[in-house]
Design an enzyme around this catalytic site. Sequence first.
Site, PDB file in Angstrom:
ATOM      1  N   CYS A 343       0.778  -1.193   0.111  1.00 57.71           N
ATOM      2  CA  CYS A 343      -0.032  -0.024   0.090  1.00 57.71           C
ATOM      3  C   CYS A 343       0.811   1.210  -0.065  1.00 57.71           C
ATOM      4  O   CYS A 343       0.907   2.052   1.111  1.00 57.71           O
ATOM      5  CB  CYS A 343      -0.729   0.075   1.185  1.00 57.71           C
ATOM      6  SG  CYS A 343      -2.003  -1.291   0.962  1.00 57.71           S
ATOM      7  N   GLU A 344       1.798   1.466  -1.287  1.00 57.88           N
ATOM      8  CA  GLU A 344       2.388   2.614  -1.195  1.00 57.88           C
ATOM      9  C   GLU A 344       2.554   2.745  -2.823  1.00 57.88           C
ATOM     10  O   GLU A 344       2.933   2.057  -3.620  1.00 57.88           O
ATOM     11  CB  GLU A 344       3.785   2.349  -0.738  1.00 57.88           C
ATOM     12  CG  GLU A 344       4.037   2.297   0.658  1.00 57.88           C
ATOM     13  CD  GLU A 344       5.032   3.156   1.207  1.00 57.88           C
ATOM     14  OE1 GLU A 344       5.716   4.023   0.420  1.00 57.88           O
ATOM     15  OE2 GLU A 344       5.523   2.929   2.597  1.00 57.88           O
TER      16      GLU A 344
END
Length: 427
Positions: A343-344
């Site tokens: 999640c980046e």
Amino acid sequence: MSSFHLLGGEMHAEAVPLASIAAAVGTPAYVYSAGALRHAAQLFRAALGKVPRKQLMFAVKANPSPAVLRVLADQNFGADIVSGGELDCALSAGITANHIVYSGVGKTAPELIAALDAGIGRFNLELEREGQLLSALASQRGRRAPALLRINPDVDASTHAKITTGRLDSKFGIPIDDALAMYDRLAALPGLDLHGLAVHIGSQIIDLAPLEAAYRKIGDLIRALRQKGHRVYHVDLGGGLGVSYRPGLPSANVEAYGAMVAEVTRDWDATLLFEPGRFIAAEAGILLTRVLWVKPGSRHPFVVVDAAMNDLARPAMYDAWHEFAAVRPTGEKFVANIVGPICESGDTFAREREMDRVQEGDLAMFQTAGAYGASMASTYNCRAIAPEVLVDDNRYATVSERMAAHQVRRQRLAPWMDDGAPSTRAA
Ligand code: PLP
């Protein structure tokens, strides 16, 4: 021929189909070629053929797998370490202690003691206080610690800022202008056998000019030290040679490097140490991955693979390029972004790149991932560290298992916390 190559339309590591490895250990997984490691090691040694006295030490930080270290030990490579953990890796791979050199800017007292007790070959000192501490620890043990002084020559390696180590604004080494006086003081300490210099100006260096400039400065310093009566009989020239990550871009010319070293050091009358990492291991490894989804994008699709920045940090950390290839290429190409599940947005391996057309479920690989790949892996997003597999001709073995779930979740509640379900709070 590369050790990772197409045979019958299918990508192999030496003689082993990558698909067999994926079936056995799952993905993502690192795969190393013993043959490629040997080849690079032999190339490096051959390039230094005109250097009469030398010791080659593999920089363990590039790839600490004991299986990799053993292949290199069989090529008469020792180890350059930077922590107590790397000392354990090197010793467990069977590298003899006197073939280990300990670099690094923050060695702790327990780490120095462990290295002293193991009897390692050399400590590369990064600051005066470290020399004083090592002198005291060795004296307490009735020993003399063999040591070199790492010099910061104030030379810009012209590489990525995060892997430049030879400028005065970097944390590494003793500023060259302070070296003579500091050598005087450290050489007088009991328990310390100071007998030379070390230098390492950075990594992924293609242009040899900065290396030559640094080595010439070291040559001047050697002469000045000897004029003052100091003994200088080992000089560690570090690592740093770069490889080609991207088609069309060159690797460092190792033959030219060897010729330059032989020329610059011809009157040094010293044993030279070398600490290559990337040059030896990068091309000997790939990261095997599976395509999870091909998700439509505004301009180009996102190929979501099951490898992520926690497995291979270099693209997120240094904007590094790793070639991406299908394990069973169809010959068709498309332009896509390659991303991992983390999640980046930084978990991106490639943007708008022309590459093999892949589909959901396909196997693919990131190339040139044998150095600073697995060694920089983390458990970010509570992801397990990927397994590592060593291939040697038609044999392969898992040399590091995928991290088990209980190892990933090594944190626990504090003892005063109720280990039952949290109570439902009233709104
Ligand atoms: N020696 C030292 C002291 C290092 O810090 C490094 C890495 O930066 C190396 C050797 C290995 O460098 P490379 O992998 O670029 O050869």
